[in-house]
Design a protein around this motif. Structure first.
Motif: not given
Length: 160
Positions: A27-30, A35-38, A41-45
């Motif tokens: 998930f860090a790689s993703l 980018g953090s914004e996208v 939005r996909q993975h808020p948690d």
């Protein structure tokens, strides 16, 4: 080497915990790639999302889930699905190995075990899906080593 055995309900806590440790770098790689914004939005948690996914797999597919044990504990797990039995096609739907045991052959052993279970179920084709980002590189190596053929798929994301 790890011993592979059927999932037991008492394994659930250990499986969820190792899964979250295993997928943290993914998930860090993703997040780096998207980018953090996208990403957010996909993975808020993402931890809560992954915990829920793993718990659902264990609850719904318990008879098609196996764990790898080593050093007295659960160090990995794999689940399969028979998506298209009419076309003899099954899938390794989820696999995780504890980071302390990655690179020791546990992922390969679980992959091979899943393939054998698919064969036993009458499947003639096996599929598995993973990401193309750097965080998924170990998974891609494991699947390619097992003889899977990669079919590149491109998925684009754009922040609006």
């Amino acid at each position: 080497m790890a011993r592979i055995r059927p999932f037991r309900s008492r394994d659930a806590g250990a499986i969820v915990a190792l899964s979250l440790r295993a997928w943290e770098p993914v998930f860090a790689s993703l997040e780096r790639v998207l980018g953090s914004e996208v990403f957010l939005r996909q993975h808020p948690d993402w931890r809560e999302d992954q915990r829920r996914v793993v718990e659902e797999v264990l609850a719904e597919k318990g008879d098609r889930v196996w764990v790898a044990e080593a050093d007295g504990g659960v160090v990995g797990f794999v689940a399969i699905e028979l998506h298209h039995p009419e076309r003899d096609m099954g899938e390794t739907s989820i696999l995780a190995v504890d980071p302390d045991h990655q690179g020791s052959g546990v992922g390969s052993a679980l992959t091979d075990y899943a393939l054998e279970r698919l064969r036993e179920a009458g499947m003639r084709v096996a599929t598995v899906e993973t990401g193309g980002d750097p965080g998924h590189a170990p998974a891609r190596r494991t699947y390619e080593k097992a003889g899977y053929v990669k079919l590149p798929v491109t998925r684009y994301f754009k922040n609006l």
